[in-house]
Design a protein around this motif. Sequence first.
Motif, PDB file in Angstrom:
ATOM      1  N   PRO A 192       0.834  -1.214   0.000  1.00 49.91           N
ATOM      2  CA  PRO A 192       0.000   0.000   0.000  1.00 49.91           C
ATOM      3  C   PRO A 192       0.866   1.260   0.000  1.00 49.91           C
ATOM      4  O   PRO A 192       1.972   1.258   0.538  1.00 49.91           O
ATOM      5  N   ALA A 193       0.358   2.315  -0.630  1.00 47.41           N
ATOM      6  CA  ALA A 193       1.100   3.573  -0.713  1.00 47.41           C
ATOM      7  C   ALA A 193       1.024   4.317   0.612  1.00 47.41           C
ATOM      8  O   ALA A 193      -0.019   4.379   1.256  1.00 47.41           O
ATOM      9  N   ALA A 194       2.138   4.887   1.000  1.00 41.28           N
ATOM     10  CA  ALA A 194       2.190   5.702   2.217  1.00 41.28           C
ATOM     11  C   ALA A 194       1.501   7.039   1.987  1.00 41.28           C
ATOM     12  O   ALA A 194       1.330   7.478   0.852  1.00 41.28           O
ATOM     13  N   LYS A 195       1.125   7.704   3.081  1.00 40.35           N
ATOM     14  CA  LYS A 195       0.744   9.110   2.996  1.00 40.35           C
ATOM     15  C   LYS A 195       2.021   9.899   2.723  1.00 40.35           C
ATOM     16  O   LYS A 195       3.084   9.606   3.293  1.00 40.35           O
ATOM     17  N   TYR A 196       1.906  10.911   1.867  1.00 39.59           N
ATOM     18  CA  TYR A 196       3.077  11.629   1.355  1.00 39.59           C
ATOM     19  C   TYR A 196       3.012  13.056   1.884  1.00 39.59           C
ATOM     20  O   TYR A 196       2.109  13.821   1.513  1.00 39.59           O
ATOM     21  N   VAL A 197       3.928  13.403   2.771  1.00 36.60           N
ATOM     22  CA  VAL A 197       3.858  14.674   3.492  1.00 36.60           C
ATOM     23  C   VAL A 197       5.062  15.541   3.144  1.00 36.60           C
ATOM     24  O   VAL A 197       6.213  15.132   3.334  1.00 36.60           O
ATOM     25  N   LEU A 198       4.789  16.726   2.637  1.00 39.58           N
ATOM     26  CA  LEU A 198       5.858  17.670   2.309  1.00 39.58           C
ATOM     27  C   LEU A 198       6.096  18.612   3.480  1.00 39.58           C
ATOM     28  O   LEU A 198       5.146  19.054   4.130  1.00 39.58           O
ATOM     29  N   VAL A 199       7.365  18.945   3.747  1.00 41.73           N
ATOM     30  CA  VAL A 199       7.673  19.985   4.719  1.00 41.73           C
ATOM     31  C   VAL A 199       8.249  21.180   3.973  1.00 41.73           C
ATOM     32  O   VAL A 199       9.273  21.075   3.298  1.00 41.73           O
ATOM     33  N   SER A 200       7.576  22.300   4.087  1.00 35.03           N
ATOM     34  CA  SER A 200       8.009  23.543   3.465  1.00 35.03           C
ATOM     35  C   SER A 200       8.019  24.618   4.551  1.00 35.03           C
ATOM     36  O   SER A 200       8.026  24.282   5.743  1.00 35.03           O
ATOM     37  N   ALA A 201       8.043  25.878   4.194  1.00 35.97           N
ATOM     38  CA  ALA A 201       8.184  26.920   5.214  1.00 35.97           C
ATOM     39  C   ALA A 201       7.648  28.239   4.715  1.00 35.97           C
ATOM     40  O   ALA A 201       7.405  28.424   3.518  1.00 35.97           O
ATOM     41  N   VAL A 202       7.479  29.175   5.653  1.00 37.54           N
ATOM     42  CA  VAL A 202       7.276  30.571   5.279  1.00 37.54           C
ATOM     43  C   VAL A 202       8.564  31.054   4.615  1.00 37.54           C
ATOM     44  O   VAL A 202       9.583  30.364   4.633  1.00 37.54           O
ATOM     45  N   THR A 203       8.536  32.225   4.046  1.00 36.73           N
ATOM     46  CA  THR A 203       9.752  32.787   3.472  1.00 36.73           C
ATOM     47  C   THR A 203      10.781  32.957   4.595  1.00 36.73           C
ATOM     48  O   THR A 203      10.516  33.645   5.578  1.00 36.73           O
ATOM     49  N   PRO A 204      11.946  32.301   4.475  1.00 35.30           N
ATOM     50  CA  PRO A 204      12.870  32.255   5.602  1.00 35.30           C
ATOM     51  C   PRO A 204      13.725  33.515   5.736  1.00 35.30           C
ATOM     52  O   PRO A 204      13.853  34.285   4.794  1.00 35.30           O
ATOM     53  N   VAL A 215       7.843  11.575   5.061  1.00 35.69           N
ATOM     54  CA  VAL A 215       7.975  13.007   5.327  1.00 35.69           C
ATOM     55  C   VAL A 215       9.171  13.507   4.530  1.00 35.69           C
ATOM     56  O   VAL A 215      10.304  13.092   4.770  1.00 35.69           O
ATOM     57  N   THR A 216       8.933  14.371   3.561  1.00 33.25           N
ATOM     58  CA  THR A 216      10.023  14.842   2.705  1.00 33.25           C
ATOM     59  C   THR A 216      10.075  16.356   2.722  1.00 33.25           C
ATOM     60  O   THR A 216       9.084  17.023   3.002  1.00 33.25           O
ATOM     61  N   GLU A 217      11.262  16.877   2.443  1.00 33.43           N
ATOM     62  CA  GLU A 217      11.490  18.309   2.586  1.00 33.43           C
ATOM     63  C   GLU A 217      11.743  18.952   1.236  1.00 33.43           C
ATOM     64  O   GLU A 217      12.368  18.351   0.366  1.00 33.43           O
ATOM     65  N   ALA A 218      11.288  20.186   1.071  1.00 36.21           N
ATOM     66  CA  ALA A 218      11.610  20.968  -0.127  1.00 36.21           C
ATOM     67  C   ALA A 218      12.348  22.228   0.316  1.00 36.21           C
ATOM     68  O   ALA A 218      12.033  22.802   1.353  1.00 36.21           O
ATOM     69  N   GLY A 219      13.324  22.663  -0.458  1.00 33.91           N
ATOM     70  CA  GLY A 219      14.164  23.797  -0.059  1.00 33.91           C
ATOM     71  C   GLY A 219      13.421  25.124  -0.028  1.00 33.91           C
ATOM     72  O   GLY A 219      12.407  25.311  -0.697  1.00 33.91           O
ATOM     73  N   PHE A 259       5.620  20.442  -6.154  1.00 30.50           N
ATOM     74  CA  PHE A 259       4.342  20.090  -6.777  1.00 30.50           C
ATOM     75  C   PHE A 259       4.465  20.013  -8.305  1.00 30.50           C
ATOM     76  O   PHE A 259       4.105  19.023  -8.923  1.00 30.50           O
ATOM     77  N   ASN A 260       4.990  21.101  -8.889  1.00 35.40           N
ATOM     78  CA  ASN A 260       4.872  21.248 -10.342  1.00 35.40           C
ATOM     79  C   ASN A 260       6.014  20.644 -11.144  1.00 35.40           C
ATOM     80  O   ASN A 260       5.900  20.490 -12.351  1.00 35.40           O
ATOM     81  N   ILE A 261       7.136  20.344 -10.462  1.00 31.33           N
ATOM     82  CA  ILE A 261       8.235  19.670 -11.179  1.00 31.33           C
ATOM     83  C   ILE A 261       8.383  18.238 -10.673  1.00 31.33           C
ATOM     84  O   ILE A 261       8.242  17.284 -11.417  1.00 31.33           O
ATOM     85  N   SER A 318       7.208  12.396 -11.087  1.00 31.34           N
ATOM     86  CA  SER A 318       7.086  11.088 -10.431  1.00 31.34           C
ATOM     87  C   SER A 318       5.677  10.524 -10.510  1.00 31.34           C
ATOM     88  O   SER A 318       5.483   9.315 -10.388  1.00 31.34           O
ATOM     89  N   GLY A 319       4.689  11.388 -10.657  1.00 32.49           N
ATOM     90  CA  GLY A 319       3.309  10.937 -10.582  1.00 32.49           C
ATOM     91  C   GLY A 319       2.817  10.726  -9.157  1.00 32.49           C
ATOM     92  O   GLY A 319       1.667  10.326  -8.950  1.00 32.49           O
ATOM     93  N   LEU A 320       3.654  10.996  -8.159  1.00 32.03           N
ATOM     94  CA  LEU A 320       3.223  10.842  -6.763  1.00 32.03           C
ATOM     95  C   LEU A 320       2.352  12.038  -6.363  1.00 32.03           C
ATOM     96  O   LEU A 320       2.545  13.144  -6.841  1.00 32.03           O
ATOM     97  N   ARG A 321       1.396  11.786  -5.443  1.00 35.41           N
ATOM     98  CA  ARG A 321       0.446  12.824  -5.030  1.00 35.41           C
ATOM     99  C   ARG A 321       0.587  13.107  -3.544  1.00 35.41           C
ATOM    100  O   ARG A 321       0.353  12.219  -2.725  1.00 35.41           O
ATOM    101  N   PRO A 322       0.929  14.333  -3.181  1.00 35.18           N
ATOM    102  CA  PRO A 322       1.086  14.648  -1.759  1.00 35.18           C
ATOM    103  C   PRO A 322      -0.255  14.692  -1.028  1.00 35.18           C
ATOM    104  O   PRO A 322      -1.272  15.069  -1.612  1.00 35.18           O
ATOM    105  N   ASP A 323      -0.240  14.320   0.254  1.00 32.04           N
ATOM    106  CA  ASP A 323      -1.458  14.284   1.065  1.00 32.04           C
ATOM    107  C   ASP A 323      -1.551  15.422   2.070  1.00 32.04           C
ATOM    108  O   ASP A 323      -2.622  15.710   2.576  1.00 32.04           O
ATOM    109  N   ALA A 324      -0.413  16.017   2.398  1.00 25.99           N
ATOM    110  CA  ALA A 324      -0.416  17.142   3.343  1.00 25.99           C
ATOM    111  C   ALA A 324       0.890  17.892   3.182  1.00 25.99           C
ATOM    112  O   ALA A 324       1.874  17.343   2.683  1.00 25.99           O
TER     113      ALA A 324
END
Lengths: 565, 565
Positions: free
Chosen positions: A54-66, A298-302, A313-315, A320-326
């Motif tokens: 089964p596919a895991a839930k896919y969670v991105l970690v991003s931030a406010v403008t640092p 849980v994966t991080e984006a710069g 999201f857009n690249i 990959s065709g993967l869909r983030p859940d949160a």
Amino acid sequence: MTIPSDLDISRAAALRPIDEIAAQLDIGPHLLEPYGRQVAKVSLDAIEELADRPAAKYVLVSAVTPTPLGEGKTTTTVGLGQALRLLGHRSAVAIRQPSMGPTFGIKGGAAGGGYSQVVPMEALNLHLTGDMHAVTAAHNLLSAMLDNHLHKGNELDIDPQRITWRRVLDVNDRDLRSIVTGLGGPADGAPRQTGFDITAASEVMAVLALSNSLHDMRRRLGRIVVGYARDGSPVSAEQLRAAGAMTVLLREAIKPNLMQTTENTPVFVHAGPFGNIAHGNSSVVADRIAGRCSDYVVTEAGFGADMGAERFFNIKCRTSGLRPDAAVLVATVRALKAHSGNHRIVAGRPLPPELLAENPDDVLAGADNLRKQIENIRLHGVSPVVAVNAFPTDHPSEHAAIREVAEAAGARVAVSSHFLDGGKGAKELAEAVVEAASEPSRFQLLYPDSADLRTKIDTVARQVYGADGVSYTPAAARSLRDYEANGFGTLPVCIAKTHLSLSSDPGLLGAPTGWTLPVREVRASVGAGFVYPICGDMRTMPGLGSHPAAERIDIDEHGQVVGLS
Amino acid sequence: MTIPSDLDISRAAALRPIDEIAAQLDIGPHLLEPYGRQVAKVSLDAIEELADRPAAKYVLVSAVTPTPLGEGKTTTTVGLGQALRLLGHRSAVAIRQPSMGPTFGIKGGAAGGGYSQVVPMEALNLHLTGDMHAVTAAHNLLSAMLDNHLHKGNELDIDPQRITWRRVLDVNDRDLRSIVTGLGGPADGAPRQTGFDITAASEVMAVLALSNSLHDMRRRLGRIVVGYARDGSPVSAEQLRAAGAMTVLLREAIKPNLMQTTENTPVFVHAGPFGNIAHGNSSVVADRIAGRCSDYVVTEAGFGADMGAERFFNIKCRTSGLRPDAAVLVATVRALKAHSGNHRIVAGRPLPPELLAENPDDVLAGADNLRKQIENIRLHGVSPVVAVNAFPTDHPSEHAAIREVAEAAGARVAVSSHFLDGGKGAKELAEAVVEAASEPSRFQLLYPDSADLRTKIDTVARQVYGADGVSYTPAAARSLRDYEANGFGTLPVCIAKTHLSLSSDPGLLGAPTGWTLPVREVRASVGAGFVYPICGDMRTMPGLGSHPAAERIDIDEHGQVVGLS
């Protein structure tokens, strides 16, 4: 209160053998290749072998403008992964590999921090399994074969004035930014102006990160455009017959590296593309593997959500065709105070004392940035969770101010003290993420492949950055026409702009309006698969400071590393 | 008769798990760090832990002056190690790591050949455990810190015109030989003429090979001289505060790599210093470890005995304190025929057909070279064994001619067919080596540390090369005076000359007499620990040919490497 250094915490962590970490993910020993005792590469055979799970839930970690200091995104990513385990979920963390240039430059090691670290930090920060070096080798082999092609008669009729491929090294070395090669005499090539970028900025690194398989990487490497022939047609690595050897150099590097956190949570560390001119996300293959052997990835984006998350999201997800859940948005009291415009933070200098005084009004004054970044997550149909990364100098009234803003914007919110407390400090955050991820995913790309490049740029600029529009220099407009004529128009765009503002001007804080995005030039990473408009000065080779971190790094009398953090 | 390609033989070999190979040497798992399934690093703790074990016999493999094709020294080294096992002795082989520049340049993989190979050859030839890359990183960090020092005010008052430290990359790239860095503007450094060498030519690589321990490496790195201040005093890596960080970058690279042969004989693969301007021998630490966990250590020195063996004796053994018990001289029918002066061999072209015709007279006509190289081994008090590396095109009468010459010169001799037959083809050779090594060692250095540099150079030139004397350019004479004034006079010398002749003129074959060694300039590798006079043009960055090997290297549909040999 003092806490031990990151290096000391890393050393004191009770590491488990890496095959036990893999066993937590039901990754069998036949899929593991150990590198030392505490790191292993995971075979890409895992993708096929685990496809039925089964596919895991896919969670991105991003931030406010640092701020220039960063707001603790990696630390939060690690802490969240740890907390999900404490709640009884099988979690896996996926992050980028740090570059050794900055490690020996300004900042020392980078692997999260405090009690939310990836360990052992020496391995993570120093060579790891050699992936960065493999990228360097593959990139520079192509450079050598390109100049050799010119030297041996230039059968492809490459225009020496239109070569875009440079060389790379994983070191901060300003003197290599602009150089002339081929001096010395006719046997030593021909003089040509060029330069070195840092390895993380290599298109080969972006290819590594975006490939779905070894063969996909082979094809992407072949598509890399190194320059243009005198008739204007693009010249590829395939035409130079370099792509096969480059793939062979990268055949180990394409396998993700498995490590662990200070609490033994599995961590995939893979690829390190430069956030300035590339998508700045960890690898597709790591997420694909992690996504079939855990409940939550849980994966991080710069950078902030306008940069890293938009590109995630857009690249990355487009590829990959993967869909983030949160998506988690890391916010700090200091960043929102800085967005008020009432404080100035400079990297390498102590924080101004008035920034540390209790002042929820400044937090509220800077909250437009948070609101806009929440909206940027929503634009893609993903549920946002605001993570307040707590500092000992914060005040409860300031946390309350962030909570108020986030909730008013319809986001979940949690205060997290993972730096000091490890996973248990991020439990509230993990609970919010589980809730958010349980909603049905309505993920959507911001624009279709078929939109033209100007439309893509315009869409990101207006909808994500809040610009009134986009202006192009004549050179940029010409490049866009050429790229579309050459068939690169279906690629997504990766806009290179400052990460210190939602706008292209690092001095504009909060959520600036009434401005136009100025595109100075446009380049294409055809192999990696994106076109990147450049707005402002994008430095692709850092320099060293007056006293680089390297001056303090050494071994002690027992041969142990000192000074890495 | 056709035999499979080296890559196919390598793939077909029945490899044992690397911990079983280590177990043959009584090296326990606590001293092993696996890198993938078939390679491990051996902890330097082994040196202390094994110190009480009996010392192995120490056997050097050298050669007559080779043709441009090479005479099969690595293959013989591997075959001899395999044969010693067949005779019931515990043997270990120690060789250098190949450089990836030539792998993707002219020759494809290099790991012995036929049925006497180090396997898996893909691992050996591609990155291995990243030691080369670590050397590149450490070297270039020092380069960046040096230019940064100039940029940030030049406190040490370094003379930009007298900087000797360049940069390195493990790639064949002629366009990097001579470059100007620091263009672009004041923020991008200051323009300066410099260049890149191939990584194997880095002094850091020579340091790695000659260090006796991690701490010894730290001290040697600190002593590296990068250039001179305006007052003429040498400036070191220690003064630039770079040596600690360089050591940290090399802390894994200093551990030898353990692999195996096609017959599962243990092989230590470690360091790859350039034979042209450095000593061209594998590492001291590998030999120290191997020498306490086997009965026979078979190690290889680059080029002919005048070059590799002389440096092995007078540089490597001087540094390590290890004493060789026997030296194998690899001779081939084709090399001795070439030394007759009646044939011309060009790399990359087929052998001239008349060279393959039965002609023992030409073998005898070229035998002066063999006699002189036997004498060169003897000069150092070591027993010589001539190994005739047999080719299918050889004739028995030609082998008999070599045997006659070698025996008349008092050397043991054996014909060896290890390429086709593996260890069993080298049994006669192994028996001769066991006999030779059983004689009491009368090993002696050719000159004491206390001799002045001119005396050292003169001694090697006259006694080993057969020169009438040495001439110095004024610049070379001045350098020698400066080095002695700076305290570098106690170092041994590593004479950089062609390896294709006993003389400094590659056109003079056999054993030339009546010539003078012309020293054009003298440089110092103070960290590694030798002074190197340069006689003739020494290229330290190769170029690529019209059709580099890289063009043929790729992956197949199963993801397997093709075209590596």
